[in-house]
Design an enzyme around this catalytic site. Sequence first.
Site, PDB file in Angstrom:
ATOM      1  CB  ILE A  31      -0.985  -0.035   1.199  1.00  0.00           C
ATOM      2  CG1 ILE A  31      -2.191   0.856   0.942  1.00  0.00           C
ATOM      3  CG2 ILE A  31      -0.297   0.322   2.505  1.00  0.00           C
ATOM      4  CD1 ILE A  31      -3.332   0.624   1.924  1.00  0.00           C
ATOM      5  CG  HIS A 100       5.729  -9.078   5.217  1.00  0.00           C
ATOM      6  ND1 HIS A 100       5.490  -9.208   6.574  1.00  0.00           N
ATOM      7  CD2 HIS A 100       6.368  -7.905   5.065  1.00  0.00           C
ATOM      8  CE1 HIS A 100       5.960  -8.142   7.199  1.00  0.00           C
ATOM      9  NE2 HIS A 100       6.510  -7.338   6.321  1.00  0.00           N
TER      10      HIS A 100
HETATM   11  P1  5GP Z   1       7.530  -4.602   7.150  1.00  0.00           P
HETATM   12  O1  5GP Z   1       8.009  -3.259   7.583  1.00  0.00           O
HETATM   13  O2  5GP Z   1       6.771  -5.307   8.241  1.00  0.00           O
HETATM   14  O3  5GP Z   1       8.595  -5.443   6.525  1.00  0.00           O
HETATM   15  O4  5GP Z   1       6.528  -4.338   5.957  1.00  0.00           O
HETATM   16  C1  5GP Z   1       5.165  -4.141   6.101  1.00  0.00           C
HETATM   17  C2  5GP Z   1       4.674  -3.618   4.782  1.00  0.00           C
HETATM   18  O5  5GP Z   1       3.265  -3.758   4.745  1.00  0.00           O
HETATM   19  C3  5GP Z   1       4.965  -2.127   4.555  1.00  0.00           C
HETATM   20  O6  5GP Z   1       5.732  -1.982   3.387  1.00  0.00           O
HETATM   21  C4  5GP Z   1       3.587  -1.496   4.454  1.00  0.00           C
HETATM   22  O7  5GP Z   1       3.535  -0.459   3.499  1.00  0.00           O
HETATM   23  C5  5GP Z   1       2.708  -2.678   4.072  1.00  0.00           C
HETATM   24  N1  5GP Z   1       1.328  -2.578   4.514  1.00  0.00           N
HETATM   25  C6  5GP Z   1       0.918  -2.253   5.772  1.00  0.00           C
HETATM   26  N2  5GP Z   1      -0.424  -2.274   5.843  1.00  0.00           N
HETATM   27  C7  5GP Z   1      -0.867  -2.630   4.604  1.00  0.00           C
HETATM   28  C8  5GP Z   1      -2.175  -2.827   4.064  1.00  0.00           C
HETATM   29  O8  5GP Z   1      -3.199  -2.675   4.714  1.00  0.00           O
HETATM   30  N3  5GP Z   1      -2.244  -3.198   2.750  1.00  0.00           N
HETATM   31  C9  5GP Z   1      -1.117  -3.381   1.975  1.00  0.00           C
HETATM   32  N4  5GP Z   1      -1.318  -3.739   0.712  1.00  0.00           N
HETATM   33  N5  5GP Z   1       0.122  -3.205   2.472  1.00  0.00           N
HETATM   34  C10 5GP Z   1       0.252  -2.833   3.754  1.00  0.00           C
END
Ligand code: 5GP
Length: 116
Positions: A31, A100
Amino acid sequence: MGDNIFLKIIRKEIPADIVYEDEEILAFYDIHPIAPVHILVVPKKPIESIATMDDEDAAVVGRMFLVARDIARDLNISEKGYKLLIRVGKDGGQEVPHLHLHLLGGARLSENIHPI
Ligand code: 5GP
């Protein structure tokens, strides 16, 4: 393990721009993209992180990389290259407690990893 935003996306309770789905893996656009192509590949099974995954999860985690490979081919970024990123826990910057794999590409990406 508690609920989180990715489990809600997997259950289709909140929308996402899905690019790939099978019985054990979902891939959708991030997102808040930090690259021209920014897709998240997640297991449907609630695995919190690499740090807490079970040995028996190795097959599905391996398949996440195959899915990322195939999406990169479909989006024609395979030849130029891309980056695959998994954050783990607080120091790794992981915000969502559901494993992820970030597929990042579509441009030459900088290295920006240093202690905060
Ligand atoms: P992390 O920092 O945990 O590796 O990455 C989490 C990712 O999830 C971030 O890049 C953030 O933009 C994405 N993200 C968080 N909430 C949502 C959401 O509701 N939908 C989508 N498509 N991505 C999300």
